[in-house]
Design a protein around this motif. Structure first.
Motif, PDB file in Angstrom:
ATOM      1  N   MET B   1       0.847  -1.192   0.000  1.00 36.07           N
ATOM      2  CA  MET B   1       0.000   0.000   0.000  1.00 36.07           C
ATOM      3  C   MET B   1       0.886   1.247   0.000  1.00 36.07           C
ATOM      4  O   MET B   1       1.880   1.305   0.724  1.00 36.07           O
ATOM      5  CB  MET B   1      -0.880  -0.021   1.258  1.00 36.07           C
ATOM      6  N   SER B   2       0.516   2.235  -0.823  1.00 33.70           N
ATOM      7  CA  SER B   2       1.296   3.463  -0.844  1.00 33.70           C
ATOM      8  C   SER B   2       1.100   4.201   0.477  1.00 33.70           C
ATOM      9  O   SER B   2       0.168   3.921   1.222  1.00 33.70           O
ATOM     10  CB  SER B   2       0.840   4.364  -1.997  1.00 33.70           C
ATOM     11  N   GLU B   3       1.992   5.159   0.701  1.00 31.22           N
ATOM     12  CA  GLU B   3       1.915   5.895   1.961  1.00 31.22           C
ATOM     13  C   GLU B   3       0.598   6.660   2.052  1.00 31.22           C
ATOM     14  O   GLU B   3      -0.050   6.697   3.088  1.00 31.22           O
ATOM     15  CB  GLU B   3       3.089   6.879   2.007  1.00 31.22           C
ATOM     16  N   GLU B   4       0.185   7.195   0.888  1.00 30.98           N
ATOM     17  CA  GLU B   4      -1.046   7.983   0.855  1.00 30.98           C
ATOM     18  C   GLU B   4      -2.250   7.088   1.154  1.00 30.98           C
ATOM     19  O   GLU B   4      -3.119   7.438   1.955  1.00 30.98           O
ATOM     20  CB  GLU B   4      -1.178   8.624  -0.532  1.00 30.98           C
ATOM     21  N   ALA B   5      -2.259   5.914   0.495  1.00 26.63           N
ATOM     22  CA  ALA B   5      -3.380   4.996   0.704  1.00 26.63           C
ATOM     23  C   ALA B   5      -3.448   4.560   2.164  1.00 26.63           C
ATOM     24  O   ALA B   5      -4.527   4.457   2.738  1.00 26.63           O
ATOM     25  CB  ALA B   5      -3.246   3.793  -0.214  1.00 26.63           C
ATOM     26  N   SER B   6      -2.274   4.317   2.767  1.00 30.34           N
ATOM     27  CA  SER B   6      -2.326   3.845   4.153  1.00 30.34           C
ATOM     28  C   SER B   6      -2.729   4.967   5.100  1.00 30.34           C
ATOM     29  O   SER B   6      -3.367   4.718   6.111  1.00 30.34           O
ATOM     30  CB  SER B   6      -1.003   3.200   4.548  1.00 30.34           C
ATOM     31  N   SER B   7      -2.403   6.206   4.764  1.00 32.22           N
ATOM     32  CA  SER B   7      -2.839   7.285   5.654  1.00 32.22           C
ATOM     33  C   SER B   7      -4.348   7.501   5.517  1.00 32.22           C
ATOM     34  O   SER B   7      -5.029   7.807   6.492  1.00 32.22           O
ATOM     35  CB  SER B   7      -2.053   8.575   5.396  1.00 32.22           C
ATOM     36  N   VAL B   8      -4.877   7.288   4.297  1.00 32.68           N
ATOM     37  CA  VAL B   8      -6.326   7.372   4.130  1.00 32.68           C
ATOM     38  C   VAL B   8      -6.999   6.220   4.880  1.00 32.68           C
ATOM     39  O   VAL B   8      -8.000   6.420   5.582  1.00 32.68           O
ATOM     40  CB  VAL B   8      -6.719   7.363   2.622  1.00 32.68           C
ATOM     41  N   ALA B   9      -6.429   5.036   4.760  1.00 36.53           N
ATOM     42  CA  ALA B   9      -7.005   3.882   5.461  1.00 36.53           C
ATOM     43  C   ALA B   9      -7.034   4.134   6.970  1.00 36.53           C
ATOM     44  O   ALA B   9      -8.012   3.805   7.646  1.00 36.53           O
ATOM     45  CB  ALA B   9      -6.205   2.618   5.145  1.00 36.53           C
ATOM     46  N   ALA B  10      -5.948   4.749   7.471  1.00 31.55           N
ATOM     47  CA  ALA B  10      -5.895   5.045   8.906  1.00 31.55           C
ATOM     48  C   ALA B  10      -6.961   6.077   9.273  1.00 31.55           C
ATOM     49  O   ALA B  10      -7.623   5.954  10.320  1.00 31.55           O
ATOM     50  CB  ALA B  10      -4.508   5.554   9.289  1.00 31.55           C
ATOM     51  N   ALA B  11      -7.157   7.066   8.406  1.00 28.08           N
ATOM     52  CA  ALA B  11      -8.169   8.101   8.678  1.00 28.08           C
ATOM     53  C   ALA B  11      -9.568   7.491   8.681  1.00 28.08           C
ATOM     54  O   ALA B  11     -10.405   7.843   9.517  1.00 28.08           O
ATOM     55  CB  ALA B  11      -8.074   9.216   7.631  1.00 28.08           C
ATOM     56  N   VAL B  12      -9.810   6.553   7.748  1.00 24.82           N
ATOM     57  CA  VAL B  12     -11.130   5.906   7.692  1.00 24.82           C
ATOM     58  C   VAL B  12     -11.338   5.039   8.938  1.00 24.82           C
ATOM     59  O   VAL B  12     -12.409   5.058   9.548  1.00 24.82           O
ATOM     60  CB  VAL B  12     -11.294   5.082   6.395  1.00 24.82           C
ATOM     61  N   ALA B  13     -10.284   4.297   9.328  1.00 29.45           N
ATOM     62  CA  ALA B  13     -10.398   3.450  10.516  1.00 29.45           C
ATOM     63  C   ALA B  13     -10.674   4.304  11.751  1.00 29.45           C
ATOM     64  O   ALA B  13     -11.507   3.951  12.608  1.00 29.45           O
ATOM     65  CB  ALA B  13      -9.116   2.636  10.705  1.00 29.45           C
ATOM     66  N   ALA B  44     -20.817   4.018   2.874  1.00 28.16           N
ATOM     67  CA  ALA B  44     -20.198   5.344   2.992  1.00 28.16           C
ATOM     68  C   ALA B  44     -18.742   5.216   3.438  1.00 28.16           C
ATOM     69  O   ALA B  44     -17.858   5.907   2.911  1.00 28.16           O
ATOM     70  CB  ALA B  44     -20.989   6.204   3.973  1.00 28.16           C
ATOM     71  N   PHE B  45     -18.461   4.317   4.377  1.00 32.40           N
ATOM     72  CA  PHE B  45     -17.076   4.130   4.825  1.00 32.40           C
ATOM     73  C   PHE B  45     -16.234   3.525   3.692  1.00 32.40           C
ATOM     74  O   PHE B  45     -15.062   3.895   3.524  1.00 32.40           O
ATOM     75  CB  PHE B  45     -17.015   3.273   6.096  1.00 32.40           C
ATOM     76  N   ALA B  46     -16.836   2.619   2.912  1.00 36.43           N
ATOM     77  CA  ALA B  46     -16.115   2.035   1.780  1.00 36.43           C
ATOM     78  C   ALA B  46     -15.801   3.111   0.743  1.00 36.43           C
ATOM     79  O   ALA B  46     -14.689   3.171   0.203  1.00 36.43           O
ATOM     80  CB  ALA B  46     -16.937   0.905   1.164  1.00 36.43           C
ATOM     81  N   ALA B  47     -16.781   4.006   0.509  1.00 36.30           N
ATOM     82  CA  ALA B  47     -16.573   5.081  -0.463  1.00 36.30           C
ATOM     83  C   ALA B  47     -15.456   6.012   0.009  1.00 36.30           C
ATOM     84  O   ALA B  47     -14.654   6.497  -0.799  1.00 36.30           O
ATOM     85  CB  ALA B  47     -17.876   5.858  -0.666  1.00 36.30           C
ATOM     86  N   ALA B  48     -15.386   6.245   1.320  1.00 37.92           N
ATOM     87  CA  ALA B  48     -14.364   7.133   1.858  1.00 37.92           C
ATOM     88  C   ALA B  48     -12.966   6.623   1.518  1.00 37.92           C
ATOM     89  O   ALA B  48     -12.054   7.399   1.218  1.00 37.92           O
ATOM     90  CB  ALA B  48     -14.529   7.271   3.367  1.00 37.92           C
ATOM     91  N   LEU B  49     -12.797   5.298   1.545  1.00 41.41           N
ATOM     92  CA  LEU B  49     -11.481   4.709   1.261  1.00 41.41           C
ATOM     93  C   LEU B  49     -10.963   5.123  -0.108  1.00 41.41           C
ATOM     94  O   LEU B  49      -9.766   5.353  -0.278  1.00 41.41           O
ATOM     95  CB  LEU B  49     -11.571   3.178   1.330  1.00 41.41           C
ATOM     96  N   THR B  50     -11.834   5.214  -1.103  1.00 42.26           N
ATOM     97  CA  THR B  50     -11.377   5.620  -2.438  1.00 42.26           C
ATOM     98  C   THR B  50     -11.468   7.137  -2.611  1.00 42.26           C
ATOM     99  O   THR B  50     -10.521   7.769  -3.066  1.00 42.26           O
ATOM    100  CB  THR B  50     -12.194   4.916  -3.540  1.00 42.26           C
ATOM    101  N   ASP B  51     -12.605   7.733  -2.228  1.00 44.13           N
ATOM    102  CA  ASP B  51     -12.801   9.172  -2.472  1.00 44.13           C
ATOM    103  C   ASP B  51     -11.770  10.037  -1.757  1.00 44.13           C
ATOM    104  O   ASP B  51     -11.309  11.039  -2.297  1.00 44.13           O
ATOM    105  CB  ASP B  51     -14.204   9.604  -2.026  1.00 44.13           C
ATOM    106  N   TRP B  52     -11.432   9.682  -0.532  1.00 38.24           N
ATOM    107  CA  TRP B  52     -10.522  10.527   0.231  1.00 38.24           C
ATOM    108  C   TRP B  52      -9.103  10.496  -0.355  1.00 38.24           C
ATOM    109  O   TRP B  52      -8.301  11.366  -0.053  1.00 38.24           O
ATOM    110  CB  TRP B  52     -10.510  10.120   1.716  1.00 38.24           C
ATOM    111  N   ARG B  53      -8.805   9.480  -1.177  1.00 39.59           N
ATOM    112  CA  ARG B  53      -7.477   9.446  -1.798  1.00 39.59           C
ATOM    113  C   ARG B  53      -7.352  10.510  -2.856  1.00 39.59           C
ATOM    114  O   ARG B  53      -6.261  11.033  -3.092  1.00 39.59           O
ATOM    115  CB  ARG B  53      -7.211   8.065  -2.406  1.00 39.59           C
ATOM    116  N   THR B  54      -8.454  10.832  -3.529  1.00 33.49           N
ATOM    117  CA  THR B  54      -8.378  11.890  -4.537  1.00 33.49           C
ATOM    118  C   THR B  54      -8.713  13.252  -3.943  1.00 33.49           C
ATOM    119  O   THR B  54      -8.055  14.245  -4.240  1.00 33.49           O
ATOM    120  CB  THR B  54      -9.320  11.586  -5.717  1.00 33.49           C
ATOM    121  N   SER B  55      -9.723  13.311  -3.072  1.00 32.64           N
ATOM    122  CA  SER B  55     -10.169  14.620  -2.590  1.00 32.64           C
ATOM    123  C   SER B  55      -9.525  15.009  -1.263  1.00 32.64           C
ATOM    124  O   SER B  55      -9.719  16.120  -0.791  1.00 32.64           O
ATOM    125  CB  SER B  55     -11.693  14.615  -2.441  1.00 32.64           C
ATOM    126  N   GLY B  56      -8.780  14.097  -0.668  1.00 31.68           N
ATOM    127  CA  GLY B  56      -8.194  14.386   0.641  1.00 31.68           C
ATOM    128  C   GLY B  56      -9.188  14.083   1.752  1.00 31.68           C
ATOM    129  O   GLY B  56     -10.398  14.005   1.507  1.00 31.68           O
TER     130      GLY B  56
END
Lengths: 114, 424
Positions: B1-13, B44-56
Motif C-alpha cells: 500500500m502506498s503511503e497515501e493509501a495507508s494514511s487514508v485507510a488510517a483516517a477511515v479506521a 459510505a465508509f467504503a466510499a471514503a477509502l477511495t474518495d478521500w485518496r483523490t479529494s483528501g
C-alpha cells in the motif's frame, strides 16, 4: 398505530378461594383500567375474561380431543385486552396498569394483513 | 500500500471508531430500517477509502460520511419504494421530517443533530434480553462486524448472526420506538444502558475464560461507549460515576500481571506504573458524581476504586474509609457481591478472623454458591489463619469455578504453596 394483545396470566386457584370483597376489587380494577387506557395514548379495541381452564377442551393435531388447556401451567391464560397503540412503549404503559393481581401479563404485537 | 493509501485507510479506521454511531444513527432516521441503514453506512465508509485518496480527508469526516450515507439511503429508498412498503418500519416520533429536510441537515456549518442517544436507547430497550442488548450495542453503536461481536462473546458467528437478526426483528415487529425516552423514563432507561456498558467492561477486564486476563478490545470499546454517554448525558450522575469507575479500575491494567504473566494482586502491583492521567480524571469525576444525593451505585464503586488508586502504597490503604463506602453502597444497591467485597475489606481492616466471619455470614446466599471469588476469598482468609486443610479445599473449589487461565494459575500456585501446614 399498531395493535397489541395483552394476555393476562393468573393463578386460577387464587380466584377459586378469593372472598367476594377481593372479587369486587378485581372487577372495579378492570372498570378503572378501561377508563384510563386513552390517557396512555392508546385505544381499547376489545377484551374478554375466560372461564377457568377446567372448562377448556383442546384438540391436538386437529382431531384428538382432550379435556383441559393446551398447556398446563400454574398461571393460566384467563383473559385478554386488544389495544391499539403507537408503539411498544405505549403498549407497555397500558400493560403496566392492566389488573393481574394473581399473576402478570404478556404483550404480543398483532400481525396486520393488508 | 502506498503511503497515501495507508494514511487514508488510517483516517477511515479512525473515523469508523469515532463516528460510526453518529453516521448510522442519522441514517436510520432516513431509512427507518436498521438493516438498510447499516448497509448504507458501510457503503459510505467504503466510499471514503477511495474518495478521500483523490479529494483528501475532509475537515469533518463525520459530516462527510453522514451525508454520503444519507444520500445513499435516499437512493435506496427511491429504488426499493414499492417493495419497502411491505416492511415494518421503525417507529419515530410523530413529527418525522421529510427526506428533503433530512438531507438539509448536511448544510455546512449547521451542527449535525445527534441521534446517537436514540440508537443507544433502542439497542438497550428493556423489552430486549440483555444478551441481545449487548450484541446490538456492539454491532450498531460500536460498529463491530457480526464476526467481531461473536468473537467478543466466544460464540459461533452463526449464533451471533441469529441473535442479532432476532433482536432486530423484534424491534421492527413489536415497534420498539427509535427515540430518546421521555424524561420520566430516562433514568430507568439509562440504567439499562449503563448495565450493558458495565458488563462489557467487566467481561473485558477479567475475561471469564481463556488464556488472557484482559481483553483490551472490550475494555476500550466500553470506555469509548461510556465517554460517548458522558458527552450525550453530561448531567447524569450514573454516567459520571460509571466513567469514573471504568477509568480508575482500568488505570491498573498494565500492572495486573507480572512480566512472566503471573497475576499480581493490589498489594504486589507497581503503583508507579498505574495510569496516573486516568486516575486524576477518574478522581475528579468521582467527586462530581458524589455530589448527587443519593449517590449512584457506580459513583460509590468508583469512590472505593479511588481510595485504592490514590493510596501511595498497599499498607497506606484506608480500609476504614473503604468499609464506610461499602456500607453506603450496600444500602443504595444491596447485592450479595457487594456484601462479599465488603467482607473482604473487613478482613483487611480488622484481620482475617473477622473477614472470615463476615464471609461465612453470606454462606447461604444462593447467588454466591457458584461464584469463584467467594471460594477464593474464603481460601485466602483460611490460609492466613493457618487453617491449611480447609484452605486447601476452598482453593480447590475456587479452581473448579474459575475459567480464566491467569487466575487459575494464581490459585494453583497458592494451593501448592500451602504445603503441609499444621493441620494439613
Amino acid at each position: 398505530m399498531a395493535q397489541y394483545m395483552i394476555l393476562i396470566y393468573e393463578d386460577e386457584a387464587q380466584y377459586a378461594t378469593a372472598t367476594p370483597e377481593v372479587l369486587g376489587e378485581v372487577m372495579q380494577a378492570h372498570t378503572d383500567f378501561a377508563a384510563q387506557v386513552e390517557e396512555r395514548g392508546a385505544k381499547l379495541l376489545g377484551g374478554e375474561a375466560l372461564q377457568p381452564t377446567g372448562t377448556a377442551t383442546s384438540l391436538r393435531g386437529g382431531s384428538e380431543v382432550t379435556d383441559g388447556p393446551f398447556v398446563e401451567t400454574k398461571e393460566a391464560l384467563g383473559g385478554y385486552y386488544l389495544v391499539e397503540a403507537p408503539d411498544l412503549d405505549a403498549a407497555l404503559a397500558v400493560a403496566r396498569m392492566t389488573p393481574a393481581r394473581f399473576g402478570g401479563v404478556e404483550v404480543r404485537p398483532v400481525i396486520t394483513f393488508d | 500500500m502506498s503511503e497515501e493509501a495507508s494514511s487514508v485507510a488510517a483516517a477511515v479506521a479512525d473515523a469508523h471508531r469515532r463516528e460510526w454511531a453518529l453516521v448510522l444513527a442519522a441514517t436510520v432516521r432516513v431509512t427507518r430500517d436498521l438493516d438498510v441503514a447499516e448497509e448504507c453506512a458501510q457503503d459510505a465508509f467504503a466510499a471514503a477509502l477511495t474518495d478521500w485518496r483523490t479529494s483528501g480527508v475532509p475537515a469533518r469526516p463525520g459530516a462527510w460520511l453522514t451525508t454520503t450515507a444519507k444520500r445513499r439511503a435516499l437512493n435506496v429508498l427511491r429504488h426499493r419504494g414499492v417493495e419497502r412498503r411491505a416492511l415494518p418500519l421503525l417507529v419515530e416520533e410523530p413529527t418525522v421530517p421529510g427526506p428533503a429536510e433530512l438531507l438539509d441537515e448536511r448544510l455546512e456549518d449547521v451542527p449535525l443533530p445527534d441521534h446517537r442517544l436514540r440508537l443507544i436507547a433502542t439497542c438497550c430497550h428493556p423489552a430486549l434480553g440483555q444478551a441481545a442488548q449487548v450484541a446490538l450495542t456492539l454491532r450498531l453503536v460500536c460498529g463491530l462486524s457480526t464476526a467481531e461481536v461473536a468473537r467478543a462473546f466466544l460464540v459461533p458467528e452463526a449464533t451471533m448472526a441469529a441473535r442479532l437478526t432476532r433482536a432486530k426483528k423484534k424491534i421492527a415487529a413489536a415497534r420498539i420506538p427509535y427515540r430518546v425516552p421521555p424524561a420520566a423514563e430516562l433514568p430507568e432507561r439509562v440504567d439499562a444502558v449503563l448495565a450493558v456498558v458495565h458488563l462489557l467492561f467487566t467481561t473485558g477486564h477479567t475475561t471469564p475464560t481463556g488464556g488472557e486476563l484482559v481483553r483490551r478490545d472490550l475494555v476500550e470499546r466500553s470506555l469509548d461507549l461510556c465517554r460517548m454517554l458522558r458527552q450525550l448525558l453530561p448531567e447524569d450522575p450514573g454516567v459520571t460515576g460509571l466513567l469514573a469507575l471504568l477509568l480508575l479500575t482500568d488505570a491498573r491494567r498494565d500492572t495486573r500481571t507480572g512480566s512472566d504473566g503471573r497475576l499480581l494482586l493490589l498489594d504486589e502491583q507497581d503503583r508507579s506504573r498505574w495510569d496516573h492521567r486516568a486516575i486524576v480524571e477518574g478522581a475528579a469525576l468521582v467527586r462530581e458524581a458524589l455530589r448527587h444525593r443519593p449517590p449512584s451505585r457506580y459513583a460509590l464503586q468508583a469512590a472505593i476504586a479511588a481510595v485504592h488508586a490514590e493510596s501511595p502504597t498497599w499498607t497506606d490503604t484506608d480500609w476504614h474509609e473503604i468499609l464506610a463506602l461499602y456500607g453506603v453502597l450496600g444500602s443504595v444497591w444491596p447485592s450479595p457481591v457487594v456484601a462479599l467485597n465488603r467482607a473482604v475489606a473487613v478482613g483487611f481492616a480488622e484481620g482475617a478472623q473477622a473477614g472470615l466471619a463476615a464471609l461465612d455470614a453470606l454462606a447461604d446466599e444462593r447467588q454466591l454458591a457458584g461464584y469463584g471469588y467467594f471460594a477464593a476469598a474464603r481460601a485466602d482468609f483460611l490460609r492466613r489463619l493457618g487453617r491449611v486443610a480447609e484452605a486447601r479445599s476452598a482453593y480447590e473449589e475456587a479452581l473448579e469455578l474459575t475459567g480464566n487461565t491467569v487466575e487459575r494459575t494464581f490459585l494453583a500456585a497458592r494451593l501448592n504453596g500451602l504445603g503441609a501446614g499444621r493441620d494439613g
